[in-house]
Design a protein around this motif. Structure first.
Motif, PDB file in Angstrom:
ATOM      1  N   VAL A 721      29.860  34.889  35.728  1.00 44.04           N
ATOM      2  CA  VAL A 721      29.234  33.571  35.511  1.00 44.04           C
ATOM      3  C   VAL A 721      29.643  33.086  34.118  1.00 44.04           C
ATOM      4  CG1 VAL A 721      27.066  32.305  35.331  1.00 44.04           C
ATOM      5  CG2 VAL A 721      27.313  34.174  37.005  1.00 44.04           C
ATOM      6  N   PRO A 722      30.325  31.963  34.030  1.00 40.66           N
ATOM      7  CA  PRO A 722      30.830  31.489  32.718  1.00 40.66           C
ATOM      8  C   PRO A 722      29.745  31.396  31.662  1.00 40.66           C
ATOM      9  CG  PRO A 722      31.831  30.213  34.470  1.00 40.66           C
ATOM     10  CD  PRO A 722      30.777  31.065  35.123  1.00 40.66           C
ATOM     11  N   ALA A 723      28.600  30.868  32.029  1.00 40.43           N
ATOM     12  CA  ALA A 723      27.547  30.697  31.022  1.00 40.43           C
ATOM     13  C   ALA A 723      27.111  32.042  30.473  1.00 40.43           C
ATOM     14  CB  ALA A 723      26.364  29.940  31.616  1.00 40.43           C
ATOM     15  N   MET A 724      26.921  33.007  31.374  1.00 41.19           N
ATOM     16  CA  MET A 724      26.511  34.343  30.948  1.00 41.19           C
ATOM     17  C   MET A 724      27.634  35.032  30.151  1.00 41.19           C
ATOM     18  SD  MET A 724      23.406  34.973  31.906  1.00 41.19           S
ATOM     19  CE  MET A 724      23.343  36.759  31.936  1.00 41.19           C
ATOM     20  N   ARG A 725      28.851  34.785  30.616  1.00 36.69           N
ATOM     21  CA  ARG A 725      29.998  35.424  29.955  1.00 36.69           C
ATOM     22  C   ARG A 725      30.087  34.974  28.491  1.00 36.69           C
ATOM     23  NH1 ARG A 725      33.376  34.351  33.586  1.00 36.69           N
ATOM     24  NH2 ARG A 725      34.467  32.518  32.738  1.00 36.69           N
ATOM     25  N   HIS A 726      29.839  33.692  28.231  1.00 38.42           N
ATOM     26  CA  HIS A 726      29.977  33.167  26.867  1.00 38.42           C
ATOM     27  C   HIS A 726      28.786  33.528  25.988  1.00 38.42           C
ATOM     28  CE1 HIS A 726      33.689  31.051  27.552  1.00 38.42           C
ATOM     29  NE2 HIS A 726      33.174  30.396  28.608  1.00 38.42           N
ATOM     30  N   THR A 727      27.647  33.768  26.589  1.00 38.21           N
ATOM     31  CA  THR A 727      26.457  34.051  25.783  1.00 38.21           C
ATOM     32  C   THR A 727      26.209  35.541  25.620  1.00 38.21           C
ATOM     33  OG1 THR A 727      25.101  33.865  27.787  1.00 38.21           O
ATOM     34  CG2 THR A 727      25.349  31.892  26.388  1.00 38.21           C
ATOM     35  N   SER A 728      26.251  36.280  26.732  1.00 40.05           N
ATOM     36  CA  SER A 728      25.897  37.698  26.658  1.00 40.05           C
ATOM     37  C   SER A 728      27.087  38.621  26.511  1.00 40.05           C
ATOM     38  CB  SER A 728      25.129  38.097  27.930  1.00 40.05           C
ATOM     39  OG  SER A 728      23.954  37.309  28.053  1.00 40.05           O
ATOM     40  N   ALA A 767      37.317  44.199  39.963  1.00 30.60           N
ATOM     41  CA  ALA A 767      38.464  44.122  39.060  1.00 30.60           C
ATOM     42  C   ALA A 767      39.325  42.919  39.390  1.00 30.60           C
ATOM     43  CB  ALA A 767      39.284  45.404  39.124  1.00 30.60           C
ATOM     44  N   ASP A 768      39.521  42.671  40.696  1.00 32.93           N
ATOM     45  CA  ASP A 768      40.313  41.498  41.092  1.00 32.93           C
ATOM     46  C   ASP A 768      39.631  40.210  40.657  1.00 32.93           C
ATOM     47  OD1 ASP A 768      42.185  43.165  42.176  1.00 32.93           O
ATOM     48  OD2 ASP A 768      41.426  42.996  44.251  1.00 32.93           O
ATOM     49  N   ALA A 769      38.298  40.197  40.812  1.00 28.63           N
ATOM     50  CA  ALA A 769      37.560  38.981  40.434  1.00 28.63           C
ATOM     51  C   ALA A 769      37.658  38.744  38.917  1.00 28.63           C
ATOM     52  CB  ALA A 769      36.106  39.113  40.860  1.00 28.63           C
ATOM     53  N   VAL A 770      37.528  39.839  38.182  1.00 28.44           N
ATOM     54  CA  VAL A 770      37.652  39.691  36.712  1.00 28.44           C
ATOM     55  C   VAL A 770      39.063  39.271  36.336  1.00 28.44           C
ATOM     56  CG1 VAL A 770      37.591  40.922  34.505  1.00 28.44           C
ATOM     57  CG2 VAL A 770      35.792  41.296  36.194  1.00 28.44           C
ATOM     58  N   GLY A 771      40.058  39.790  37.076  1.00 29.12           N
ATOM     59  CA  GLY A 771      41.445  39.446  36.769  1.00 29.12           C
ATOM     60  C   GLY A 771      41.744  37.988  37.011  1.00 29.12           C
ATOM     61  N   ARG A 772      40.953  37.379  37.916  1.00 27.58           N
ATOM     62  CA  ARG A 772      41.209  35.966  38.180  1.00 27.58           C
ATOM     63  C   ARG A 772      40.551  35.032  37.160  1.00 27.58           C
ATOM     64  NH1 ARG A 772      40.399  37.860  43.548  1.00 27.58           N
ATOM     65  NH2 ARG A 772      38.229  37.217  43.463  1.00 27.58           N
ATOM     66  N   VAL A 773      39.816  35.614  36.251  1.00 27.92           N
ATOM     67  CA  VAL A 773      39.202  34.795  35.195  1.00 27.92           C
ATOM     68  C   VAL A 773      40.314  34.151  34.362  1.00 27.92           C
ATOM     69  CG1 VAL A 773      37.765  34.851  33.119  1.00 27.92           C
ATOM     70  CG2 VAL A 773      37.128  36.182  35.142  1.00 27.92           C
ATOM     71  N   PHE A 774      40.126  32.894  33.982  1.00 25.49           N
ATOM     72  CA  PHE A 774      41.164  32.172  33.193  1.00 25.49           C
ATOM     73  C   PHE A 774      41.470  32.952  31.923  1.00 25.49           C
ATOM     74  CE2 PHE A 774      43.732  28.661  32.178  1.00 25.49           C
ATOM     75  CZ  PHE A 774      43.613  28.419  30.810  1.00 25.49           C
ATOM     76  N   PRO A 775      42.749  33.145  31.642  1.00 26.80           N
ATOM     77  CA  PRO A 775      43.101  33.966  30.470  1.00 26.80           C
ATOM     78  C   PRO A 775      42.500  33.459  29.180  1.00 26.80           C
ATOM     79  CG  PRO A 775      45.023  33.595  31.856  1.00 26.80           C
ATOM     80  CD  PRO A 775      43.914  32.725  32.419  1.00 26.80           C
ATOM     81  N   GLY A 776      42.253  32.146  29.089  1.00 24.08           N
ATOM     82  CA  GLY A 776      41.673  31.618  27.851  1.00 24.08           C
ATOM     83  C   GLY A 776      40.229  31.971  27.688  1.00 24.08           C
ATOM     84  N   GLU A 777      39.555  32.331  28.803  1.00 20.70           N
ATOM     85  CA  GLU A 777      38.161  32.696  28.723  1.00 20.70           C
ATOM     86  C   GLU A 777      38.036  34.193  28.510  1.00 20.70           C
ATOM     87  OE1 GLU A 777      36.106  31.406  32.126  1.00 20.70           O
ATOM     88  OE2 GLU A 777      36.648  29.311  31.912  1.00 20.70           O
ATOM     89  N   GLY A 778      36.941  34.531  27.982  1.00 21.26           N
ATOM     90  CA  GLY A 778      36.667  35.929  27.793  1.00 21.26           C
ATOM     91  C   GLY A 778      37.338  36.535  26.607  1.00 21.26           C
ATOM     92  N   GLN A 779      38.095  35.708  25.811  1.00 20.47           N
ATOM     93  CA  GLN A 779      38.764  36.237  24.636  1.00 20.47           C
ATOM     94  C   GLN A 779      37.767  36.397  23.515  1.00 20.47           C
ATOM     95  OE1 GLN A 779      41.934  37.189  24.570  1.00 20.47           O
ATOM     96  NE2 GLN A 779      42.236  36.596  26.685  1.00 20.47           N
ATOM     97  N   GLY A 780      37.899  37.446  22.787  1.00 23.72           N
ATOM     98  CA  GLY A 780      37.028  37.659  21.642  1.00 23.72           C
ATOM     99  C   GLY A 780      37.269  36.602  20.597  1.00 23.72           C
ATOM    100  N   ARG A 781      36.202  36.173  19.970  1.00 27.98           N
ATOM    101  CA  ARG A 781      36.308  35.143  18.950  1.00 27.98           C
ATOM    102  C   ARG A 781      36.612  35.742  17.615  1.00 27.98           C
ATOM    103  NH1 ARG A 781      31.227  31.186  20.532  1.00 27.98           N
ATOM    104  NH2 ARG A 781      31.908  30.745  22.643  1.00 27.98           N
TER     105      ARG A 781
END
Length: 781
Positions: A721-728, A767-781
């Motif tokens: 979930v994008p919102a959860m991914r960016h916050t938690s 793992a496949d679902a996580v792999g389909r996440v946009f490469p720009g998302e989930g990057q450490g800040r």
């Protein structure tokens, strides 16, 4: 018909009267005035009375003859007696006449002898007069010849003006008998030759004087230079006593006003006395001879020839002081001649000599310094030229070209100075032992603190220490600060006293300092750092770099203060950034050495990636790792912040190694027990960080904990979930999570337990679902 005029009738009385009027019958008349007959005869002829007049005149004659006969007849006896007496008298007279003739003959004979004697006497007197005149003439000639001879003597004695006056006296002598003699005319014709002799003699005397002037010119210049140096020392002493005069140099308006002039004549003193009499006498003689233009041209040519001989080719730098003294003496003499001879010397002629000699001097110095590598030679040349300028600054000659030339030399001087100190800085850095300086006495400490560029607070703190002690920095920092001060001192030593400053002189200094600090201290330190493997030495480098950073700020303040005293602006150095970069490299080098040692520990880790059970205690290698790490880092003599960075770097490396175990390609598969064992090790490291008081560094394990928590807690769906991914789960990188899930899935596929295989399939899908996440998302800040 008118009546005819009546003819005039002549009577005897009329004729007698007329004759008396013309003194023909006047017994008292002593001469017969026949001129009176003219009018009488003319009147007779006019009236045509010739016959009448002749008859009347004849009658008168006859009457007179009758009167005479009558008289004679009456006195005949007396007449005869008289005649007898007359004959007697005649005889006596004849006798007397004979006596007289005899006497006359005798007297004539005597007179002729006397006349001859008189004639001889007159001739003798005439000869004597001629002799006297000849003697007088000869004496006059002798006097003139004596004067002429005296002229020759006066020429030999150097009394040229007296000789010329003597010639003028000869020429202006009043006219005398001598003046008309060929001798005198010959003498007058020889006067031009004598004047030429005087002219040649006085010219030879002046040329001899010019030779003597050339020989003493160096001494005159030396005395003038010493007088200026004495004046400079007095003014320097006064400046030291009065801070308000610090920026006023010798020759400035303030110095000129306060200058207590001492009477010292460089041309006439106890050491030397220059006599200008030959020149003045020559000028006077040539002026009298109306040949001053000739002398001016000759003098200018001689001085030009002498000025050309001053500069040798090539110019030895060692002889530059003597050369400038000779030039000073040359133009001091020219100034005196210019001031004391009115129009004899023109300022233009002297300025031509000055410009020519200054240009030649500049070219000779340039050629002499062309191959010179020692900046001290430039400094000595500048000091010599500056002393030369100051010596002649009060003269009418322009020194702007020399001032400009000195500034032009400064560019080469700065380059050589920079090259010299660059080699010294590199040598200092290369020879440093990277050990703190040892202080054995307070005097030694004070000497060091006077040199180094550190904050006043640090100096105050160090002054409270009691020897023996060690300073924070090594020899590199101290020696570099010492040379920096030397560089600045030599840099400004060149422009000290120069009236024409480059506008960017301080900017040039800041650029030179930046170049030295960056290219010859910071970068060599970085190169030395690359070859240093001892952490204590690197720690000393770090400390040195810290103080070099501080030194940049202190240098800026020091130079800006000096610039402010000269009404300038602030100076900025860019070398601080270079030292910061080298410091970062040093800290990175510490981290690199630590991590290289950590690699050895990880080689001993011996993790089991598919253990059947979870461990209760951390891995054994971590005990040794933590003990070594704390011992090494805590022993480093660096700031706590840098120790913190060292710990952080090491922990980041540990976290990276553990994360690489979990997500890297070296480990093909693992199970949840292996992940738990890793987390136990992480917990152990967190506890150790708390123990050493660096719990804030536990943040380096946040990504590992979050990444491992998702599969262990089964919250992959939340991560998706994008919102959860960016916050938690902002620290989680989806590629790493995907790799971890894939490793867990591979392990599950190897199991026979259906539940395990089902879980493995779910892991694969996650793992496949996580792999389909946009490469720009989930990057450490």
């Amino acid at each position: 018909m008118p009546p005819r005029p009546r003819r005039l009738q002549f009577t005897q009385e009329n004729i007698d009267q007329q004759l008396q009027q013309i003194h023909l019958l006047d017994p008292s008349s002593s001469s017969e005035n026949l001129e009176q007959l003219g009018p009488l005869i003319k009147g007779i002829h006019t009236n045509r009375q010739q016959e009448i007049f002749l008859r009347t005149a004849q009658g008168l004659i006859d009457a007179k003859d009758a009167e005479i006969e009558n008289i004679c007849g009456d006195n005949y006896q007396d007449f005869i007696s008289s005649v007898s007496t007359l004959f007697t008298v005649k005889s006596y007279t004849d006798k007397m006449k004979e006596n007289i003739q005899s006497l006359d003959a005798s007297v004539s004979q005597l007179g002729r002898g006397l006349v001859e004697k008189k004639r001889t006497l007159l001739q003798t007197k005439k000869t004597a007069a001629n002799l006297d005149e000849a003697i007088d003439t000869l004496q006059a000639c002798l006097r003139v010849l004596d004067v002429v001879n005296r002229v020759g003597e006066m020429i030999r004695e150097g009394k040229y003006w007296g000789a010329l006056r003597s010639l003028e006296d000869i020429q202006s002598m009043p006219p005398t008998s001598l003046s008309q003699t060929p001798f005198f005319q010959h003498l007058l014709s020889s006067l031009p030759s004598l004047r030429a002799q005087i002219k040649d003699a006085v010219t030879a005397s002046m040329k001899q004087w010019l030779l003597e002037i050339r020989n003493v010119g160096t001494e005159v210049g030396r005395l003038a230079n010493e007088a200026m140096e004495s004046r400079t020392r007095r003014w320097r002493s006064r400046r030291e006593k009065d801070p308000s005069l610090r920026q006023s140099r010798v020759g400035s308006a303030v110095e000129m006003i306060t200058y207590e002039k001492t009477e010292f004549n460089v041309l006439d003193n106890d050491t030397i006395r220059v006599d200008f009499t030959p020149l003045f006498e020559c000028i006077h003689i040539y002026t009298t001879l109306n040949s001053l233009d000739e002398l001016q041209k000759s003098y200018q040519a001689d001085r030009k020839a002498q000025s050309d001989l001053i500069l040798p080719d090539p110019l030895p730098l060692a002889s530059l002081p003597q050369l400038t003294q000779e030039i000073s003496g040359f133009f001091i003499v020219e100034t005196y001649v210019l001031e004391t001879t009115n129009s004899f010397r023109s300022e233009r002629d002297v300025e031509e000599l000055w410009d020519s000699l200054v240009m030649g001097l500049a070219n000779s110095v340039t050629n002499a310094l062309r191959t010179e590598k020692d900046p001290e030679e430039y400094l000595r040349a500048k000091e010599c030229l500056l002393g030369f300028i100051m010596t002649l600054e009060t003269s009418p000659y322009s020194t702007d070209s020399l001032q400009t030339f000195i500034i032009q030399l400064f560019e080469h001087y700065a380059q050589l100075l920079e090259a010299q100190f660059s080699r010294r800085f590199e040598s200092i850095v290369h020879q440093d032992d990277h050990l703190p300086m040892q202080i054995e006495a307070l005097s030694e400490s004070e000497a060091v603190l006077e040199v180094v560029f550190v904050a006043d607070a640090d100096k105050t703190r160090i002054r409270q220490w009691h020897p023996p002690f060690t300073l924070p920095w090594s020899q590199t920092f101290y020696l570099c600060c010492q040379d920096i001060r030397g560089f600045i001192q030599k840099f400004y030593a060149y422009v000290e006293g120069v009236s024409q400053h480059r506008d960017n002189i301080d900017e040039l200094l800041s650029k030179s300092l930046d170049k030295l600090l960056i290219e010859h201290i910071s970068e060599p330190v970085g190169k030395r750092l690359a070859g240093t493997a001892t952490l204590s030495q690197i720690a000393q480098i770090v400390t040195n770099l810290e103080y070099f950073q501080e030194a940049c700020s202190e240098l800026e303040r020091s130079l800006s203060s000096l610039r402010s005293a000269q009404q300038g602006g602030a100076i900025r150095l860019t070398a601080r950034a270079s030292f910061e970069a080298t410091l970062s490299r040093s800290l990175g080098r510490i981290t690199g050495l630590i991590t290289s040692k950590l690699d050895q520990f990880f080689e001993l880790s011996e993790y089991e990636w598919t253990p059947p059970t979870r461990e209760d205690a951390p891995s054994m290698y971590l005990y040794e790792l933590v003990n070594w790490l704390t011992t090494v880092v805590d022993s480093l003599v660096i700031k706590e912040a840098y120790k913190d960075e060292a710990y952080k770097g090491a922990l980041e490396y540990i976290a990276g190694c553990l994360m690489n175990f979990l997500t890297g390609r070296d480990i093909v598969m693992m199970n949840e027990n292996a992940i738990s064992n890793i987390l136990i090790d992480v917990d152990f490291l967190d506890e150790e960080l708390k123990r050493i008081g660096r719990s804030h560094l536990s943040s380096v394990f946040v990504e590992l904990r979050m990444t491992t928590s998702i599969p262990l807690s089964g919250t992959v769906h939340e991560y998706l979930v994008p919102a959860m991914r960016h916050t938690s789960y902002s620290a989680v990188k989806h590629k790493r999570l995907q790799s971890l899930l894939e490793k867990l899935a591979r392990f599950g596929t190897t199991q026979r337990d259906p539940a395990a295989r089902e879980l493995a399939e779910r892991r694969r899908k996650e793992a496949d679902a996580v792999g389909r996440v946009f490469p720009g998302e989930g990057q450490g800040r």
